[in-house]
Design an enzyme around this catalytic site. Sequence first.
Site, PDB file in Angstrom:
ATOM      1  CG  HIS A   1      -1.924   1.072   1.290  1.00 33.43           C
ATOM      2  ND1 HIS A   1      -2.868   1.172   2.284  1.00 33.43           N
ATOM      3  CD2 HIS A   1      -2.148   2.122   0.468  1.00 33.43           C
ATOM      4  CE1 HIS A   1      -3.625   2.233   2.085  1.00 33.43           C
ATOM      5  NE2 HIS A   1      -3.208   2.831   0.998  1.00 33.43           N
TER       6      HIS A   1
ATOM      7  NE  ARG B   1      -2.487  13.722  -3.843  1.00 31.86           N
ATOM      8  CZ  ARG B   1      -3.433  14.497  -3.294  1.00 31.86           C
ATOM      9  NH1 ARG B   1      -3.653  14.454  -1.995  1.00 31.86           N
ATOM     10  NH2 ARG B   1      -4.136  15.325  -4.041  1.00 31.86           N
ATOM     11  CB  ALA B   2      -5.789   7.145  -1.856  1.00 28.77           C
TER      12      ALA B   2
ATOM     13  CG  HIS C   1      -7.620   3.657  -0.603  1.00 27.78           C
ATOM     14  ND1 HIS C   1      -8.013   4.901  -0.161  1.00 27.78           N
ATOM     15  CD2 HIS C   1      -6.407   3.436  -0.038  1.00 27.78           C
ATOM     16  CE1 HIS C   1      -7.063   5.411   0.622  1.00 27.78           C
ATOM     17  NE2 HIS C   1      -6.089   4.536   0.719  1.00 27.78           N
TER      18      HIS C   1
ATOM     19  CG  HIS D   1      -6.803   2.904   5.772  1.00 17.46           C
ATOM     20  ND1 HIS D   1      -7.762   2.930   4.790  1.00 17.46           N
ATOM     21  CD2 HIS D   1      -5.783   3.686   5.329  1.00 17.46           C
ATOM     22  CE1 HIS D   1      -7.350   3.714   3.795  1.00 17.46           C
ATOM     23  NE2 HIS D   1      -6.167   4.191   4.091  1.00 17.46           N
TER      24      HIS D   1
ATOM     25  CD  GLU E   1      -2.271   5.246   3.049  1.00 17.93           C
ATOM     26  OE1 GLU E   1      -2.794   4.727   4.035  1.00 17.93           O
ATOM     27  OE2 GLU E   1      -2.897   5.977   2.259  1.00 17.93           O
TER      28      GLU E   1
END
Lengths: 347, 347
Positions: free
Chosen positions: A6, A71-72, A178, A223, A284
């Site tokens: 991630h 980038r999320a 995500h 997460h 992350e």
Amino acid sequence: MVIDCHGHYTTSPPQLAAYRARQVRDLADPHALRSKGALGIGDDEIRESLEAHQLRLQRERGTALTLFSPRAAGMGHHLGDATTSRHWSEHCNELVHRVCTLYPDNFAGVCQLPQSPGASPASCIPELERCVNEFGFVGCNLNPDPSGGYWSGPRLTDRAWYPLYERMVELDVPAMLHTSQSCNPHFHTAGAHYLNGDTTAFMQLLDSDLFADFPTLRFVIPHGGGAVPYHWGRYRGIAQDLGRPPLADGVLRNVYFDTCVYHRPGMALLLEVIPADNVLFAAEVFGAVQGVDPTTGHPFDDTKRYIDDIGWLGEDARRKIFHANAIRVYPRLARRAAACARSEAAA
Amino acid sequence: MVIDCHGHYTTSPPQLAAYRARQVRDLADPHALRSKGALGIGDDEIRESLEAHQLRLQRERGTALTLFSPRAAGMGHHLGDATTSRHWSEHCNELVHRVCTLYPDNFAGVCQLPQSPGASPASCIPELERCVNEFGFVGCNLNPDPSGGYWSGPRLTDRAWYPLYERMVELDVPAMLHTSQSCNPHFHTAGAHYLNGDTTAFMQLLDSDLFADFPTLRFVIPHGGGAVPYHWGRYRGIAQDLGRPPLADGVLRNVYFDTCVYHRPGMALLLEVIPADNVLFAAEVFGAVQGVDPTTGHPFDDTKRYIDDIGWLGEDARRKIFHANAIRVYPRLARRAAACARSEAAA
């Protein structure tokens, strides 16, 4: 060998953000051309953006390979329309491809999908195919809420997603579920929307027959699974009350959690309640939390340190969590991982 | 003495659900009278609904007193308008008041508020005052999302809430921040919407100056705080990155978590990371999870058993968690709790 499943390109050269700002600004201009355009980023700028950041941390923390995606928070599927999202996703994915080409031992690509509220998920298939077949990407990020915090589209178990899932299964690539930036003022993006998205997605999958239709479809919930492992008893009880199979025999055949939990007690809980077969290492880095924990003197996001410190975790579990599960869940990673192992052995 | 701060009247006689069904059906009928009407529930029916359920479990599990409020999923603030919500809330609260009058040693009242999407939170003040001043209730349940899963109203830190908060402070009553039924198909009510609400509310409070304006305002976040304790490192890091004070010196001066976590590892995590001053015992019996955990042979929701089993938890912490914090956070409970202690001593 340690594989981080991630990572996002959060440190990309500033031209990327400038492109996006222009693209969003043009949405309000009826005379704007709305062509894909170009980013104008040189290879040296890419190298520079990584050497002092992700590559430095890989060296410092002993990570061999990072699964790397755009980038999320930047995916922003709620902005503009399907064309906006297609141009933006193509650029973001092409940039990640350049990263993976420049540093093939360090990064494997995971693509952003050109989702857009109201657009069919099937419209994401061409970009998924391009990224996997042409760029060698190993997975995708799928946003369970392209509306950005209003949750107005179809649930993950809706048949609208099936064409995309069929293609994922054929290509043998998993999706990390995500969310992206929240445009709903109730939800802080990293402090609420991400975790809510994780929790919401898991419960949708628990309460469905999706994996009867797609026995080999695989999802990674980031997460540390949101609220789920902390409430594992609640979920075991809800599954039982709903007449669903026990979680270990049911949803865990297809669902995995990453280790992005930023303190030791949370990590210990995750590793205690979730089977080692279902946990994939991740940190992350240069993500939601970038500071140093004053109670430990180490960065919050140095998740490997927490795992290393958990003495009761067996060697077999460590092997699975640090790399074997990633290679199993992302089969297209195998060749890259083998190359990494060879270069580690030679070093 | 053990005080359970989180109980709902989930076993109310069937007339209550029948009333609600009529009320909701009448919303579609332009000729409907829309008067408050009556429930037609006898005292014996109330006794019967409790003796075999909440009162039995109080005896079996050693709970002296339960803070008792109307069913959380039943609040349904998204249905109808402010008048609908006022009639419904008044009935639900009056029924809880009858419970507390019939069993003054066993239950203390907590009211549902007549919230409604688009209506000012100030419109809830008369019902709050009635419940506290006339019925002797000790707190209220406040729904951070009266839209039922669309999160379309003001954030908890918005000034729209200030008149209600002012009255809460004057009356010295806290609010449990508890969402109700989700009408958004993405969110399973007990498996996602409740926990997301807890997580969302905490992050809103963390990232605000609300408690500078209301230094004595107190909120209880149910379900063990949603995802928050599991991600305590993440929240400490986010607070630091945002330039907020450390959580223990900041948001924890005004925010508390209950112990509705339905397995031992989750409970141990909660008690390890959250200071004992900020944890209130609760089980939410006849709530979201009503089965027996096959791995332990005990009900999932027998939360006292998990706490009893955590050997490293000191006596002082147990005293705080089992009753002292509840009396501090709900000061109007003190007289009732004193009466309970006397009747326990006499037994």
